[in-house]
Design a protein around this motif. Structure first.
Motif, PDB file in Angstrom:
ATOM      1  N   PRO A 186      46.863  -5.568 -27.528  1.00  0.00           N
ATOM      2  CA  PRO A 186      46.898  -4.708 -26.333  1.00  0.00           C
ATOM      3  C   PRO A 186      48.309  -4.320 -25.907  1.00  0.00           C
ATOM      4  O   PRO A 186      48.599  -3.137 -25.677  1.00  0.00           O
ATOM      5  N   GLY A 187      49.183  -5.299 -25.803  1.00  0.00           N
ATOM      6  CA  GLY A 187      50.549  -4.995 -25.407  1.00  0.00           C
ATOM      7  C   GLY A 187      51.294  -4.192 -26.457  1.00  0.00           C
ATOM      8  O   GLY A 187      52.048  -3.265 -26.132  1.00  0.00           O
ATOM      9  N   TYR A 188      51.078  -4.543 -27.722  1.00  0.00           N
ATOM     10  CA  TYR A 188      51.785  -3.845 -28.796  1.00  0.00           C
ATOM     11  C   TYR A 188      51.327  -2.398 -28.903  1.00  0.00           C
ATOM     12  O   TYR A 188      52.144  -1.480 -29.070  1.00  0.00           O
ATOM     13  N   LEU A 189      50.018  -2.144 -28.793  1.00  0.00           N
ATOM     14  CA  LEU A 189      49.511  -0.776 -28.886  1.00  0.00           C
ATOM     15  C   LEU A 189      50.042   0.093 -27.746  1.00  0.00           C
ATOM     16  O   LEU A 189      50.395   1.261 -27.953  1.00  0.00           O
ATOM     17  N   ALA A 190      50.123  -0.489 -26.565  1.00  0.00           N
ATOM     18  CA  ALA A 190      50.653   0.278 -25.422  1.00  0.00           C
ATOM     19  C   ALA A 190      52.118   0.639 -25.655  1.00  0.00           C
ATOM     20  O   ALA A 190      52.537   1.782 -25.417  1.00  0.00           O
ATOM     21  N   LEU A 191      52.892  -0.321 -26.146  1.00  0.00           N
ATOM     22  CA  LEU A 191      54.309  -0.077 -26.414  1.00  0.00           C
ATOM     23  C   LEU A 191      54.479   0.940 -27.540  1.00  0.00           C
ATOM     24  O   LEU A 191      55.286   1.882 -27.433  1.00  0.00           O
ATOM     25  N   ALA A 192      53.725   0.777 -28.615  1.00  0.00           N
ATOM     26  CA  ALA A 192      53.855   1.675 -29.765  1.00  0.00           C
ATOM     27  C   ALA A 192      53.403   3.083 -29.426  1.00  0.00           C
ATOM     28  O   ALA A 192      54.002   4.063 -29.900  1.00  0.00           O
ATOM     29  N   CYS A 193      52.365   3.219 -28.614  1.00  0.00           N
ATOM     30  CA  CYS A 193      51.902   4.565 -28.243  1.00  0.00           C
ATOM     31  C   CYS A 193      52.954   5.320 -27.450  1.00  0.00           C
ATOM     32  O   CYS A 193      53.061   6.543 -27.557  1.00  0.00           O
ATOM     33  N   ARG A 194      53.734   4.590 -26.674  1.00  0.00           N
ATOM     34  CA  ARG A 194      54.794   5.248 -25.913  1.00  0.00           C
ATOM     35  C   ARG A 194      55.982   5.631 -26.800  1.00  0.00           C
ATOM     36  O   ARG A 194      56.602   6.671 -26.593  1.00  0.00           O
ATOM     37  N   PRO A 215      40.611  -0.187 -28.498  1.00  0.00           N
ATOM     38  CA  PRO A 215      41.553  -0.455 -27.408  1.00  0.00           C
ATOM     39  C   PRO A 215      40.872  -0.329 -26.062  1.00  0.00           C
ATOM     40  O   PRO A 215      39.886   0.416 -25.902  1.00  0.00           O
ATOM     41  N   ASP A 216      41.410  -1.026 -25.080  1.00  0.00           N
ATOM     42  CA  ASP A 216      40.805  -0.998 -23.740  1.00  0.00           C
ATOM     43  C   ASP A 216      41.532  -0.029 -22.814  1.00  0.00           C
ATOM     44  O   ASP A 216      41.453  -0.156 -21.595  1.00  0.00           O
ATOM     45  N   ASP A 217      42.225   0.942 -23.398  1.00  0.00           N
ATOM     46  CA  ASP A 217      42.929   1.943 -22.606  1.00  0.00           C
ATOM     47  C   ASP A 217      42.567   3.315 -23.178  1.00  0.00           C
ATOM     48  O   ASP A 217      42.786   3.574 -24.361  1.00  0.00           O
ATOM     49  N   PRO A 218      42.002   4.228 -22.369  1.00  0.00           N
ATOM     50  CA  PRO A 218      41.557   5.522 -22.906  1.00  0.00           C
ATOM     51  C   PRO A 218      42.701   6.379 -23.447  1.00  0.00           C
ATOM     52  O   PRO A 218      42.534   7.104 -24.423  1.00  0.00           O
ATOM     53  N   LEU A 219      43.871   6.305 -22.799  1.00  0.00           N
ATOM     54  CA  LEU A 219      44.998   7.097 -23.274  1.00  0.00           C
ATOM     55  C   LEU A 219      45.445   6.626 -24.663  1.00  0.00           C
ATOM     56  O   LEU A 219      45.781   7.438 -25.539  1.00  0.00           O
ATOM     57  N   ILE A 220      45.428   5.313 -24.875  1.00  0.00           N
ATOM     58  CA  ILE A 220      45.776   4.774 -26.195  1.00  0.00           C
ATOM     59  C   ILE A 220      44.757   5.249 -27.229  1.00  0.00           C
ATOM     60  O   ILE A 220      45.110   5.650 -28.341  1.00  0.00           O
TER      61      ILE A 220
END
Length: 472
Positions: free
Chosen positions: A347-355, A377-382
């Motif tokens: 979760p944390g890595y995907l959020a960081l990598a997507c940015r 993923p539990d984030d729609p933007l990701i």
């Protein structure tokens, strides 16, 4: 002496050695901290003290640096030295004391060139370094070396045996460069005349010492040949200072070459010098990252995957937003099949990598699907960003799986129309399913009637209509 290379990167020269582990390390494995110059790196394996090797394994061979030696002698110091010799030959009176003083200064300056080049410095010494109290002593010691050589040559000639005379002559020509090097560095007549000390210089270079002697002989003869060529068109009053200028210039080139040869073979000669081209340290944050990555790689190559994971985990506690550390940590967990830790880290890595780098996020998602087939993923933007990358890579089904039922999973997501328009394009362009794409476009009109993307929806509907007309 054969060069040593990093045990873990065979293309990189070794700059450190750990005796207990019997491992050589390059700068690739042992980064330096620029913010803490006194920092002494430790072995990535045993944490013991490392022995610094200097540039013994990274120095460029002297025969590949010939143009640099000629350029070295074009710096202000050498040019002033050569110019001073030229002026002295033209204006200085024929008084023995004056010429002895000039030879003392010249000897000291040339020795300074050898000494500075032996430290790997690319900057020639200034002419002022020749004017100190030790210049006359250096001249007398050098005169002593030449005197011993002349005595040996005279004794060989006294036997009236041409083979013996020429054998001694050649031997002296071969030994003199090593003797001059010893004298310039150790400032001792005993070292310059000691067979053991002089032999160490020759043994350190091995057969390459013959190459050095060959280059030195050619350089020594070059001013005479140039003067001979110029002598046909220049008067004596001009030729003499030109000859002095050439001897000064080529003398500096020769001494720079001898000094650099010492720098190149410093390991065998007992010197440890980094040189001007040595690797520089990194700022604190960059150093921590490089150190963790390097130590983790060493542990992995030693088959210590668990230790590598712990090193990266510890580094991430200090720098949780470092993308490179997160990427390497994820890859290592995935390769080691640490399913639980890998999924927990995602979760944390995907959020960081997507940015920062959505391509890495897409790679991580595909890895996650290998560990858990229904991972989402539990984030729609990701989900939307990774889907876009996957669709661009023609991994259409994987991308569409991220967008399926997005409005139900995340009913408050404000960009649902954009995500479903992306999905419609995936169905139409990636799978060729115009009907499914049309249904999604209709759904967008129904659920998001105020969306600013309705113009794009209409444009895609026209495209689908033309495709349907052509197909019929």
């Amino acid at each position: 002496m054969d060069k040593q290379h990093c045990h873990y990167h065979q293309a990189q020269p070794a700059t450190w050695h750990c005796a207990p582990c019997e491992r050589h390390f390059g700068d690739c494995c042992v980064p330096l901290n620029a913010d803490v110059p006194e920092y002494a790196p430790s072995c990535p394996l045993c944490r013991g003290q490392l022995r610094y090797l200097g540039a013994a394994n990274s120095a460029e061979p002297f025969w590949e640096r010939l143009p640099k030696f000629f350029a070295y002698a074009l710096q202000p110091g050498p040019l002033m030295f050569a110019g001073a010799l030229a002026l002295a030959s033209l204006f200085m009176p024929s008084v023995l004391v004056f010429w002895l003083a000039l030879l003392s200064i010249a000897t000291k300056y040339l020795h300074s060139v050898i000494e500075q080049a032996s430290l790997g410095s690319n900057d020639a010494p200034s002419l002022a370094e020749a004017f100190d109290g030790s210049s006359f002593g250096a001249f007398l010691r050098q005169l002593g070396v030449f005197g011993v050589a002349m005595v040996l040559l005279w004794l060989a000639a006294d036997f009236e045996s041409p083979p013996l005379f020429w054998s001694v002559n050649v031997a002296l020509v071969l030994v003199l460069p090593a003797s001059i090097i010893r004298l310039a560095l150790d400032k001792s007549l005993g070292a310059a005349l000691s067979p053991a000390e002089v032999g160490q210089v020759i043994a350190a270079m091995g057969w390459r010492y013959l190459i050095l002697c060959l280059f030195l002989f050619i350089l020594w003869q070059s001013p005479s040949y140039l003067a001979w060529l110029l002598g046909f068109g220049l008067p004596r009053v001009v030729l003499l200072p030109v000859l002095a200028l050439l001897f000064g210039y080529f003398g500096v080139v020769m001494c720079a070459m001898m000094g650099y040869a010492v720098f190149q073979y410093q390991g065998a000669l007992g010197y440890v010098v980094a040189g001007d081209d040595a690797a520089q340290g990194f700022p604190e944050a960059e150093w921590r990252r490089r150190k963790a990555l390097a130590e983790a790689e060493v542990r992995v190559k030693e088959g210590q995957g668990g230790a590598a994971v712990e090193i990266l985990s510890s580094a991430l506690r200090q720098d949780p937003e470092d993308l490179r550390l997160n990427e390497r940590y994820h890859q290592l967990l995935y390769v080691l099949n640490e399913r639980g830790d890998c999924l927990a880290h995602l979760p944390g890595y995907l959020a960081l990598a997507c940015r920062s780098n959505p391509q890495l996020a897409a790679n991580a998602f595909l890895n996650a699907r290998q560990l858990q087939a229904d991972f989402l993923p539990d984030d729609p933007l990701i989900c939307e960003r990774i889907a876009g990358v996957l669709l661009d890579r023609h991994k259409t089904r994987e991308g569409l799986s991220l967008l399926r039922n997005l409005h139900q999973r995340f009913p408050q997501y404000p960009h649902g129309a954009r995500a479903y328009l992306l999905a419609a394009r995936g169905f139409a362009e990636g799978l060729g399913q115009a009907d499914a794409a049309g249904k999604l476009l209709a759904f967008i009109r129904q659920r998001y009637p105020e969306s600013p993307l309705l113009g794009e929806v209409e444009a895609l509907e026209r495209v689908l209509a033309r495709m349907a007309a052509q197909g019929s």
